[in-house]
Enzyme design. Structure first.
Site, short mmCIF file in Angstrom:
data_model
loop_
_atom_site.label_atom_id
_atom_site.label_comp_id
_atom_site.label_asym_id
_atom_site.label_seq_id
_atom_site.Cartn_x
_atom_site.Cartn_y
_atom_site.Cartn_z
CB CYS B 173 -0.90 0.03 1.23
SG CYS B 173 -1.92 -1.43 1.43
CG HIS B 177 -1.93 5.29 -0.68
ND1 HIS B 177 -2.66 6.41 -1.01
CD2 HIS B 177 -2.47 4.28 -1.40
CE1 HIS B 177 -3.61 6.08 -1.88
NE2 HIS B 177 -3.51 4.79 -2.13
CB CYS B 225 -5.96 -0.98 -2.79
SG CYS B 225 -6.26 0.80 -2.73
#
Lengths: 97, 264
Positions: B173, B177, B225
């Site tokens: 992730c 991010h 995602c």
């Protein structure tokens, strides 16, 4: 059965602002599905038609309309109804705040 | 030729200004789409579904305990995910809704999860219900559970998953991010492990997507995602997705909820 509608009507300085949300697929011919769209919209103020509108497939899914009416007092009843090309219809009524 | 250095200097000065203008314009656009967003229609449909008797037991979800007592919807979303004693696990909104569908309504998990993500023509039950329940937490500060050992475990697991690189592209992730001032095309990439970036995001999910006319839930967001990172598809409302949601919501703690939001 047609999905929900939501409306807000507020008056300030001699004009009443109305905002109305409608649930509708507004399917165009391009999508390959059966044409399904709102054709007529009627706005009534205390039972008297003040707007008669014809719209087309060019309007988006779940459309929102916002417009101003001259005058209008608190407590006036505003009714918005639509009719689509399949004959389905829905309406909502609210008092001006 | 002697204009070239000047042109380069000009470009260097202009770039940050342009980025700022773009940001301002995006904000203006977001304000415009928020007014008159169909989110309200999803909330209304969700409320009707919440009250509609369904399943073999033919009962509604009105007695569903979302953590604040049976049938209490007000403020419930802002306090999720949290530990539920009756299920002995941490649950987010969708996991809890699923729990109520199977226990109260007597539906099978298979039937209740047959179609958790809808499309523009036919939104899913979960999407409508999420819109309604989340809307009843507007103004309530986000406060996911952090005291129970299983809540702490979920947070730690979520944090570990957030930074764990895996899959065919070796991504985590944090690959997207994890750094400030990054974006994909015009979409900003918030650093979700930092409170100042997680707060506005978590306070506006679930959300309506203008670009595809769909209402999207948090389980969908995490699921997608995973797809974008080329991971295997996660199970709906699994411990992994709930843990990630717990990590993100705890990171955003204290932010008043103002969703369901409206996204580009």
């Amino acid at each position: 059965m047609a999905g929900p509608m939501k409306m807000r009507a507020t008056t300030t300085g001699g004009t009443t602002e109305v905002r109305v949300l409608m649930t509708h697929p507004m399917t165009t011919a391009q999508s390959g599905q059966a044409l399904h769209f709102i054709q007529n919209i009627t706005v009534k103020q205390n039972g008297k038609a003040v707007v008669e509108a014809e719209i087309s497939q060019a309007v988006s899914r779940n459309p929102v309309f916002s417009f101003r009416l001259k005058g209008g007092a608190k407590g006036d009843k505003i009714e918005v109804s639509w009719l689509d090309n399949k004959g389905e219809t829905n309406k909502i009524e609210t008092a001006v705040a | 030729m002697r204009w070239l250095p000047l042109a380069i200097a000009g470009a260097l000065i202009c770039t940050p200004v342009f980025a700022q203008d773009a940001k301002k314009e995006i904000q203006k656009y977001q304000q415009m789409i928020a007014d008159g967003s169909p989110v309200e229609l999803f909330e209304l449909e969700g409320e009707a579904l919440w009250k509609k008797p369904q399943g073999p037991n033919n009962v509604s979800l009105e007695k569903c305990d979302l953590g604040q007592g049976a049938g209490v919807v007000k403020g419930a979303y802002a306090r999720l995910p949290r530990y539920f004693k009756d299920a002995d696990r941490v649950m987010d909104l969708e996991a809890r809704l699923l729990h109520c569908m199977t226990t109260l309504q007597g539906r099978s998990r298979e039937e209740a999860t047959k179609r958790v993500f809808g499309n523009e023509n036919q939104p899913s039950e979960m999407e409508y219900l999420s819109a309604y329940v989340a809307s009843q937490s507007r103004g309530v500060k986000l406060a996911a559970g952090t005291s129970h050992p299983k809540e702490k475990e979920a947070y730690e697991l979520g944090k570990a998953l957030f930074f764990h690189r895996a899959g065919g592209w070796d991504m985590s992730c944090a690959s997207c991010h994890g750094e400030e001032n990054k974006r994909i095309r015009m979409q900003e990439l918030p650093v979700m492990s930092k409170p100042q970036f997680a707060r506005p995001i978590m306070a506006t999910w679930p959300a309506y997507r203008v670009s595809n006319s769909q209402f999207k839930t948090m389980q969908w967001r995490i699921n997608d995602c995973f797809r974008q990172m080329r991971y295997p598809e996660p199970k709906f409302a699994s411990d992994a997705t709930i843990a990630l949601n717990t990590f993100l919501t705890v990171t955003a703690a204290g932010e008043p909820y103002r969703g369901p939001g409206t996204k580009r």
